[in-house]
Write a protein that holds these residues in place. Structure first.
Motif, short mmCIF file in Angstrom:
data_model
loop_
_atom_site.label_atom_id
_atom_site.label_comp_id
_atom_site.label_asym_id
_atom_site.label_seq_id
_atom_site.Cartn_x
_atom_site.Cartn_y
_atom_site.Cartn_z
N UNK A 101 0.82 -1.22 0.00
CA UNK A 101 0.00 0.00 0.00
C UNK A 101 0.85 1.27 0.00
N UNK A 102 1.81 1.44 0.94
CA UNK A 102 2.63 2.65 0.88
C UNK A 102 3.45 2.75 -0.40
N UNK A 249 -4.70 -4.02 8.87
CA UNK A 249 -5.90 -3.69 8.10
C UNK A 249 -6.32 -2.24 8.30
N UNK A 250 -6.34 -1.81 9.55
CA UNK A 250 -6.73 -0.43 9.85
C UNK A 250 -5.69 0.56 9.32
N UNK A 251 -4.43 0.17 9.37
CA UNK A 251 -3.38 1.02 8.81
C UNK A 251 -3.59 1.23 7.31
N UNK A 252 -3.98 0.19 6.62
CA UNK A 252 -4.21 0.30 5.18
C UNK A 252 -5.35 1.28 4.90
N UNK A 413 0.03 5.31 10.12
CA UNK A 413 -0.19 4.91 8.73
C UNK A 413 -0.35 6.09 7.78
N UNK A 414 -0.85 7.23 8.29
CA UNK A 414 -1.08 8.38 7.43
C UNK A 414 0.23 8.98 6.93
#
Length: 492
Positions: A101-102, A249-252, A413-414
């Motif tokens: 994702x990143x 999952x929440x980080x994504x 994550x942001x």
């Protein structure tokens, strides 16, 4: 007679002050605000010169309600339709690879196995911070808010890397687009993402009164994060995989939400060509507020104050009377996690998996009751206060995180999204222009100077400084005498 418009993909504006017409081009369903600078008129009789009428129209948009400030290829959000897209086709929702994702957000394409492995290696091996960081974190009070520590730590981090500072290395440090410039930029990206969990874990352990933990090798991103927060010397300590996966999952889901307040702050700050650490620290400060990243914390505190589902009707009545604040409703660009949004199934499934391990959070029933009651109430329907049941906050609470740590779990994550937007701006076509919005000046035009002995007092709560209540020690100091001063009231 019908006037023929040469360019149909345009907006025709008639200035009724002068009778002149102007054609403003429309591109991607947007118009350039600078085009309105051409719409000029003579200043009317008695009109304020500060309006600058002769210099063209300005566009007033309080709070960026309908202003696009950049062209981006990173994230697309349609809150009404329940859409959040990270450069993905809509059918791709979740890929259980933490670094995909990143990588996708920052570099714009799905990596090969080799590219992904290299990216993962660099991020993980840039997780260690200088030993001085321990002293830095211990300088905070024991009850300091973890987001205050996180903001300060990100800014502090930039002081270690002179090669990342355009003020020292030249304005084109990150905008040149050369192999050396790109490599330097990538190095800072690896460092910031890698150290984000380390700094967050250190902020957490300060509050716990524990020694800091060096990031372990051989663990993935979220497992390493949990290890750094919770390990206190146990042999072969391994965080629960269900909790690590839930965090992943929440980080994504939280990695990027387009140009929200914090991402915009990063770009606003970065437009001055400051170092990326300072820009990310500024974004983190923006995220701290209760209308943004602090919303998770505010929603849970609200649910705690409500208590049982039976108390929901009375709470909503108090909201209508403006006696209570309804947190988490009507948030701009929020994708309702109870709509048909594909993420809703992921988050609720994650919540169920976590609750099986931790036990169900008793506030879940209160949250659902609040959602259902508000959805049926004309007061909230008319005001478009769409409720967003905060399953993420309930998951964090079930996992045992303190409420004031929720914004940190949002910030970590942001960081990837912030860096993606920052990098995109640094590499955009044309030079980076500093973001300098205009204002509508509504103050006094000109005032004559009045000597102090001739002035009349100005009264009013908003017009004069408040009277501050001092503590006992301040009162005693104010009554003391010292130096050449004699008598009661010698002031500090």
């Amino acid at each position: 007679m019908v006037k023929v418009i040469e360019n149909k993909n345009s907006l025709t504006v008639t200035d009724n002050r002068t009778g002149k017409q102007y054609q403003v081009p429309i591109e991607d369903n947007s118009i350039p605000a600078t085009a309105f600078k051409a719409i000029k008129a003579p200043r009317a009789f008695n009109e304020r010169e500060e309006n600058e009428t002769e210099k063209g129209l300005r566009v007033l948009d309080k709070g960026f309600l309908n202003t696009a400030v950049i062209r981006s290829t990173i994230t697309y959000i349609d809150g009404d339709a329940g859409v959040l897209r990270y450069r993905f086709p809509p059918r791709i929702v979740y890929v259980p690879t933490q670094f995909l994702c990143p990588y996708l957000l920052i570099y714009g394409s799905l990596p090969t196995a080799k590219q992904l492995k290299n990216f993962e290696y660099e991020v993980i091996h840039h997780g260690v911070v200088h030993s001085d960081a321990a002293q830095f974190f211990r300088s905070f009070r024991y009850d300091a808010h973890p987001m205050s520590m996180m903001i300060s730590a990100l800014a502090y981090l930039g002081s270690y890397y002179q090669e990342a500072n355009p003020s020292l290395q030249g304005q084109a440090l990150f905008t040149a687009g050369s192999p050396e410039s790109l490599a330097n930029m990538d190095r800072q990206i690896f460092r910031i993402i890698g150290k984000a969990t380390t700094l967050a874990a250190m902020a957490y352990r300060v509050r716990q009164g524990r020694e800091f933990v060096t990031p372990p090798t051989g663990m993935d991103y979220t497992t390493s994060f949990l290890y750094q927060m919770d390990h206190i010397g146990e042999e072969d300590y391994t965080p629960n995989p269900v909790l690590a996966k839930a965090l992943d999952t929440l980080f994504l889901i939280h990695a990027d939400h387009e140009l929200n307040a914090s991402a915009t702050t990063v770009l606003q700050t970065g437009s001055s060509l400051v170092d990326p650490y300072s820009a990310i620290a500024a974004g983190c400060a923006s995220l701290y507020g209760p209308l943004h990243g602090g919303a998770n914390e505010a929603v849970i505190r609200m649910l705690i104050s409500i208590g049982k589902p039976a108390n929901v009707p009375a709470f909503l009545e108090a909201v209508k009377k403006r006696e209570k604040v309804l947190s988490g409703f009507g948030h701009r660009h929020v994708v309702d996690l109870l709509q048909s949004d594909p993420r809703s199934f992921i988050v609720r499934k994650t919540a169920d998996e976590v609750f099986k391990v931790t036990g169900k959070d008793e506030l879940l029933e209160t949250a659902m009751a609040l959602h259902e009651a508000a959805m049926k109430d004309e007061y909230f329907i008319k005001r478009k206060l769409a409720p967003n049941v905060d399953f993420c906050g309930l998951i964090y609470r079930a996992m045992g995180f303190p409420l004031d740590f929720f914004p940190v779990l949002f910030a970590v994550p942001r960081v990837a999204g912030w860096l993606a937007h920052w990098r995109q701006m640094m590499l955009q076509d044309g030079r980076v222009q500093i973001w300098r919005p205009r204002q509508i000046f509504a103050g006094a035009s000109k005032r004559e100077y009045v000597p102090v002995n001739e002035r009349e007092a100005v009264e009013g709560l908003k017009l004069t400084p408040s009277t501050i209540e001092h503590s006992g020690i301040s009162k005693r100091s104010m009554l003391a005498t010292f130096g050449r001063e004699k008598g009661i009231g010698a002031k500090l």
